[in-house]
Motif scaffolding. Structure first.
Motif, PDB file in Angstrom:
ATOM      1  N   UNK A 170       0.703  -1.159   0.007  1.00 13.97           N
ATOM      2  CA  UNK A 170      -0.018  -0.120  -0.029  1.00 13.97           C
ATOM      3  C   UNK A 170       0.901   1.330   0.059  1.00 13.97           C
ATOM      4  N   UNK A 171       2.018   1.132   0.952  1.00 15.21           N
ATOM      5  CA  UNK A 171       2.727   2.323   0.711  1.00 15.21           C
ATOM      6  C   UNK A 171       3.590   2.499  -0.663  1.00 15.21           C
ATOM      7  N   UNK A 172       3.857   1.531  -1.155  1.00 16.09           N
ATOM      8  CA  UNK A 172       4.543   1.701  -2.485  1.00 16.09           C
ATOM      9  C   UNK A 172       3.547   2.277  -3.478  1.00 16.09           C
ATOM     10  N   UNK A 173       2.342   1.605  -3.606  1.00 15.99           N
ATOM     11  CA  UNK A 173       1.124   2.271  -4.410  1.00 15.99           C
ATOM     12  C   UNK A 173       1.193   3.635  -3.980  1.00 15.99           C
ATOM     13  N   UNK A 224       8.235  -1.813  -7.670  1.00 14.80           N
ATOM     14  CA  UNK A 224       8.447  -2.671  -6.189  1.00 14.80           C
ATOM     15  C   UNK A 224       6.931  -3.123  -5.864  1.00 14.80           C
ATOM     16  N   UNK A 225       5.924  -2.564  -6.331  1.00  9.00           N
ATOM     17  CA  UNK A 225       4.441  -3.237  -6.062  1.00  9.00           C
ATOM     18  C   UNK A 225       4.512  -4.662  -6.728  1.00  9.00           C
ATOM     19  N   UNK A 226       5.018  -4.531  -8.028  1.00  5.54           N
ATOM     20  CA  UNK A 226       4.828  -5.974  -8.936  1.00  5.54           C
ATOM     21  C   UNK A 226       5.691  -6.897  -8.169  1.00  5.54           C
ATOM     22  N   UNK A 283       6.579  -6.966  -4.814  1.00  9.11           N
ATOM     23  CA  UNK A 283       5.894  -7.437  -3.676  1.00  9.11           C
ATOM     24  C   UNK A 283       4.644  -8.401  -3.811  1.00  9.11           C
ATOM     25  N   UNK A 284       3.876  -8.016  -5.013  1.00  8.98           N
ATOM     26  CA  UNK A 284       2.599  -8.923  -5.393  1.00  8.98           C
ATOM     27  C   UNK A 284       3.086 -10.267  -5.643  1.00  8.98           C
ATOM     28  N   UNK A 285       4.199 -10.240  -6.508  1.00 10.56           N
ATOM     29  CA  UNK A 285       4.892 -11.694  -6.855  1.00 10.56           C
ATOM     30  C   UNK A 285       5.231 -12.495  -5.494  1.00 10.56           C
ATOM     31  N   UNK A 286       5.885 -11.846  -4.489  1.00  6.13           N
ATOM     32  CA  UNK A 286       6.244 -12.288  -3.370  1.00  6.13           C
ATOM     33  C   UNK A 286       4.790 -12.872  -2.509  1.00  6.13           C
ATOM     34  N   UNK A 287       3.672 -12.171  -2.411  1.00  7.36           N
ATOM     35  CA  UNK A 287       2.553 -12.374  -2.004  1.00  7.36           C
ATOM     36  C   UNK A 287       1.893 -13.582  -2.799  1.00  7.36           C
ATOM     37  N   UNK A 288       2.081 -13.602  -3.889  1.00  5.28           N
ATOM     38  CA  UNK A 288       1.455 -14.684  -4.582  1.00  5.28           C
ATOM     39  C   UNK A 288       2.133 -16.105  -4.395  1.00  5.28           C
ATOM     40  N   UNK A 289       3.526 -16.139  -4.149  1.00  4.59           N
ATOM     41  CA  UNK A 289       4.308 -17.229  -3.876  1.00  4.59           C
ATOM     42  C   UNK A 289       3.977 -17.638  -2.250  1.00  4.59           C
ATOM     43  N   UNK A 290       3.619 -16.652  -1.645  1.00  2.96           N
ATOM     44  CA  UNK A 290       3.502 -17.051  -0.179  1.00  2.96           C
ATOM     45  C   UNK A 290       2.160 -17.505  -0.040  1.00  2.96           C
ATOM     46  N   UNK A 291       1.092 -17.310  -0.816  1.00  4.77           N
ATOM     47  CA  UNK A 291      -0.334 -17.801  -1.009  1.00  4.77           C
ATOM     48  C   UNK A 291      -0.192 -19.207  -1.490  1.00  4.77           C
ATOM     49  N   UNK A 292       0.863 -19.515  -2.377  1.00  9.98           N
ATOM     50  CA  UNK A 292       0.880 -20.679  -3.043  1.00  9.98           C
ATOM     51  C   UNK A 292       1.526 -21.812  -1.871  1.00  9.98           C
ATOM     52  N   UNK A 293       2.770 -21.278  -1.157  1.00  9.84           N
ATOM     53  CA  UNK A 293       2.894 -22.059   0.061  1.00  9.84           C
ATOM     54  C   UNK A 293       2.015 -22.376   1.115  1.00  9.84           C
ATOM     55  N   UNK A 294       1.001 -21.256   1.468  1.00 10.84           N
ATOM     56  CA  UNK A 294       0.059 -21.344   2.336  1.00 10.84           C
ATOM     57  C   UNK A 294      -0.967 -22.392   1.959  1.00 10.84           C
TER      58      UNK A 294
END
Length: 419
Positions: free
Chosen positions: A208-211, A218-220, A222-233
């Motif tokens: 949100x801060x980067x947006x 940076x937004x992209x 972080x979004x990729x990192x969030x997606x990777x984490x969601x797959x691991x979850x």
């Protein structure tokens, strides 16, 4: 006279003096021998002495029957009456002999008949009394047997209740160890889920801060990192779900029905559960787990709940053995538990081995007996191996043990294969 004296002695032995009886009997036999061996002009001279002995014997017999009557012996009253009759008869005979009275045949006949009648009454009373005693003894023994049977039945009921309670205790102990293992298994994926969820929360705040700053690169990222984490979850969530479903499958009510089961997966699952169950109790414990599964084994037809319980018992015993040896030898010892499966001609073999202290030879033939355990009091019910033995027998298989004191213990399970 001699035989009547012996008869009286055997009738009431406690009231007669055996030495007097023997002396009188021998006198009678001597008189009889004189009659047989010598001529009449000799033995007839002994008639008067014999009559004296006869009177003495009848008098002593009367004395014996009086004592028996006073001591309330069986039939003593009739015995006393018969002696009186004999005494009267022989008094009459003696008086006849000395020609004091004339022959009274009717009196003698009545006397003899009365004597034998009274003797028959004595014997019948003694027989009846003995029969009643035997019946009373049999009745007492019957009551004692009934009492013993009732006590034995109660003991068997108490033993069955205690056995049922011990079996339930063993099952609850296994359930506790299984539960600890399940909790540990589920905890790992849940930790991943929680950690990645927390990480995603932080990334979203940074996103949100980067947006707001307009930094789209940076937004992209972080979004990729969030997606990777969601797959691991998602991955670890499904892993936890699979563990729960598998445990529900194995812990559901045992119907006794055989099912096609992957024995390799079953053995591996219960090995990990037993290990993590011990780890949940003792965080400092570590062991090397070695597995060698025959991948050519197809799904086999077994009761998975029962075979799982069998394997869990063997794994728990193996971990107990290496734990005790680790406590004795310290860091120099490397605790190891191995499990292997092998497809053989018409059957399957599962081997569970540990490098613990082994089983002493003197108790080796007792380990499958119910309630026998080498563990200290309070640490085992002695039913684990007994239940395992019953389970494998119900599957038509057998369980063997190879061991060497101080070196290892190896349980070998073999059962017919039905794919």
């Amino acid at each position: 006279i001699a035989f009547f004296t012996l008869y009286t002695w055997h009738l009431y032995p406690k009231d007669a003096n055996k030495y007097i009886i023997r002396a009188l009997v021998w006198l009678c036999f001597i008189f009889s021998a004189v009659v047989i061996l010598f001529s009449p002009n000799i033995f007839t001279r002994l008639i008067n002495p014999f009559l004296v002995v006869m009177v003495l014997m009848i008098a002593y017999g009367f004395y014996i029957y009086v004592r028996a009557w006073r001591n309330k012996r069986v039939g003593a009253t009739y015995a006393l009456m018969s002696t009186c009759v004999v005494l009267i008869v022989f008094v009459v005979i003696i008086l006849q002999y000395f020609q004091i009275v004339t022959a009274v045949k009717g009196v003698l006949f009545a006397g003899y008949i009365s004597f034998f009648f009274l003797q028959s009454l004595i014997l019948s009373f003694r027989y009846t009394h003995a029969l009643k005693q035997i019946i009373a003894e049999v009745e007492e023994k019957r009551k004692a047997i009934e009492t013993s049977n009732a006590a034995l039945k109660k003991s068997i009921e108490e033993l069955n209740a205690a056995q049922t309670q011990l079996i339930q205790t063993e099952k609850m102990a296994s359930l506790g160890e299984l539960t600890a293992g399940i909790a540990h298994e589920i905890q790992n994926p849940l930790n991943f889920v929680n950690n990645f969820s927390d990480l995603n929360t932080e990334l979203i705040d940074e996103l949100k801060q980067e947006i707001d700053n307009g930094n789209m690169n940076e937004v992209k990222a972080m979004a990729d990192n969030i997606s990777d984490n969601e797959q691991k979850i998602n991955f670890h969530g499904k892993r936890a779900d699979a563990i729960v479903k598998g445990m529900l499958q194995h812990s559901r009510k045992n119907t006794g029905q055989k099912e096609l089961t992957d024995i390799n997966a079953l053995a591996d699952e219960y090995l990990r559960l037993a290990y993590h169950g011990l780890r949940a109790k003792d965080k400092s414990f570590n062991a090397m787990l070695k597995t060698n599964y025959d991948e050519t084994i197809n799904r086999i037809n077994i009761i998975p709940q029962d075979i799982g319980r069998l394997l869990l018992n063997l794994f728990n015993n193996a971990f107990y053995a290496i734990t005790e040896k680790k406590r004795e030898q310290g860091e120099a010892y490397k605790p190891t538990v191995s499990v292997s499966t092998k497809r053989m001609t018409g059957k399957l073999e599962v081997v569970v081995r540990d490098n613990g202290n082994g089983i002493p030879k003197k108790v080796l033939d007792k380990i499958f007996q119910p309630f026998f355990t080498t563990k200290p009091t309070g640490q085992g019910t002695g039913l684990g191996l007994s239940l395992s033995y019953d389970i494998i027998k119900a599957h038509g298989g057998e369980i063997k043990v190879n061991t060497m004191e101080g070196e290892f213990t190896e349980f070998v399970i073999q059962m017919p294969v039905s794919t």
